[in-house]
Design an enzyme around this catalytic site. Sequence first.
Site, mmCIF file in Angstrom:
data_model
loop_
_atom_site.group_PDB
_atom_site.id
_atom_site.type_symbol
_atom_site.label_atom_id
_atom_site.label_comp_id
_atom_site.label_asym_id
_atom_site.label_seq_id
_atom_site.Cartn_x
_atom_site.Cartn_y
_atom_site.Cartn_z
ATOM 1 N N LYS A 1 0.852 -1.208 0.000
ATOM 2 C CA LYS A 1 0.000 0.000 0.000
ATOM 3 C C LYS A 1 0.877 1.244 0.000
ATOM 4 C CE LYS A 1 -1.645 1.508 4.063
ATOM 5 N NZ LYS A 1 -1.312 2.899 4.396
ATOM 6 N N ASN A 2 1.906 1.255 0.839
ATOM 7 C CA ASN A 2 2.690 2.477 1.026
ATOM 8 C C ASN A 2 3.697 2.721 -0.091
ATOM 9 O OD1 ASN A 2 1.180 2.867 3.275
ATOM 10 N ND2 ASN A 2 2.804 2.405 4.747
ATOM 11 N N CYS B 1 -4.578 12.349 12.927
ATOM 12 C CA CYS B 1 -5.289 11.063 12.938
ATOM 13 C C CYS B 1 -5.025 10.398 14.288
ATOM 14 C CB CYS B 1 -4.817 10.182 11.784
ATOM 15 S SG CYS B 1 -3.125 9.647 11.968
ATOM 16 N N ARG C 1 -0.047 14.874 12.139
ATOM 17 C CA ARG C 1 0.541 14.473 10.860
ATOM 18 C C ARG C 1 0.921 15.736 10.064
ATOM 19 N NH1 ARG C 1 -0.890 9.171 9.747
ATOM 20 N NH2 ARG C 1 0.922 9.162 8.379
ATOM 21 N N ASP D 1 4.992 0.901 11.939
ATOM 22 C CA ASP D 1 3.741 0.276 11.490
ATOM 23 C C ASP D 1 3.606 -1.176 11.924
ATOM 24 O OD1 ASP D 1 3.752 2.050 8.304
ATOM 25 O OD2 ASP D 1 3.212 2.667 10.336
ATOM 26 N N ARG E 1 -8.542 -0.421 5.121
ATOM 27 C CA ARG E 1 -7.698 0.566 4.440
ATOM 28 C C ARG E 1 -6.372 -0.044 4.027
ATOM 29 N NH1 ARG E 1 -6.842 5.892 7.582
ATOM 30 N NH2 ARG E 1 -5.720 6.172 5.629
#
Length: 464
Positions: free
Chosen positions: A22-23, A130, A135, A342, A434
């Site tokens: 994803k990243n 968030c 952020r 993460d 997500r």
Amino acid sequence: MDKFVIQGGHRLCGRLVVKGSKNAALPILAATLLTDQPVHLHDVPALADISSMFGLLRELGCSVDVRNPVPTSDPARMSIAGDTVHIRAEDETRSHARYDIVRTMRASICVLGPLLARRGYAKVSMPGGCAIGDRPVDLHIRGLRALGAEINLDQGDIVAHVPKRGGKPGRLVGARIFLGGPFGSTVLGTANVMSAATLAQGVTTIECAACEPEVVDLANLLNAMGAKVHGAGSPRITIEGVESLGGADHRVIPDRIEAGTYMCAAAITNGDITLENCPMDALMAVVDRLEAIGVVVTPSETGRDAPALESDPMRTTVRVTCSRNLRPVELTTQPHPGFPTDVQAQMMALLTIADGISVITERIYPERFLHVAELSRMGARIQRQGATAVVSGTRRLIGAPVMASDLRASACLILAGMAAEGTTTINRVYHLDRGYEQMETRLRSLGAKIERVSEKAGVGAEAV
Ligand code: EPZ
């Protein structure tokens, strides 16, 4: 809203294909704005954040054609690493990334650099904070201003343009840029500045660049488009600006965070799983801590394409097993190649059942501990002290209703639920969608007892 219902106590055994990252995919999708030629991407994961980026690109005048989108409930999907996506910027007059898209996905900020470099103008909503903390994007703005952009904040929007020169459309100008902040480098900030610099006049040097594998993957795409990026993966990246970029064909790297999550899942259930398409070359810090805990991660020759895959250390096949007794460890999150923030929550779940006291320190997002209270509801013994959590291992966790707060905390609670005695119900699993494709389907294929229940079904809700 959907929730997960998990019956704990079942070992995970079997095989899993790690999906595309994803990243890596998000800044790569944004970089397709740097050209009006078609870009073909492979192994793009089918995730909510990726769909949000597709929607944003379409709003910015791109055609986005997703091939072989097998329904996400189809087990056949589990054997592929992602979709093939064809993108082409056709209408370059629309350059506003609206708040209602950006607020749902912070990574939208990475369209700022490409829009500015290619179109000379961009209006991107400021991303809010968030659950994991503030952020800020001050480093993004600092870097793009250093390239000559004029950037102002107007009613929550970042409004950026390249000043005209001699009445003609302006062009960014290469510069030497320091991108370090109070928490080290910035991943998406590096992506924004590196992407913009590819079309600048002259040479750009980024000092204190992020070294994450996702930055390297983006640089590889940019160079495939005709850019001249050198040093990606190191703290100093040099970009020689070119007049224009063309199309490209690129395969997204596997998701190291997803792979690390499933390694923790094997460990916490005392399981035995084989991961294919596993980016071991990007997981040394995670494997180092897992092995210190007592997890065994061994290259496996049994992958279907083992001979071919083994030639690429970013696409290996590994087997993950675990000794019964987990050992406590010290763990500190840091920019790559340090331990990734993460995977912090997932490791905390694992350490709640280790034999002893572990210490976890969060150096990237000091507030990234919302999962602590939820794990405590399941009997975990965790003492938070600022950016540090002291985890006293307990023999067993007890299932309970818990609340997901963010993407990685959701994964953490699923791991804990699979190890706990009894039933765990996890609310707000939209966070999970997500960043993890079909997680409940894939965990069920490994032996987990997990069902997704649609809340709207009310009493006697049916599994969906
Ligand atoms: C990327 O976010 C990842 N997201 C995050 O993953 C990841 O946690 C983070 O990098 C750190 O590794 C994507 O790639 C889409 P940063 P990013 O800018 O780029 C501070 C997930 O779960 N900072 O590297 O937004 C910031 O506050 C997500 O997949 C500034 O001070 O993170 C943080 O403390 C969550 N000023 C640190 O730097 C800035 O302008 C690292 O942030 C930018 C960041």
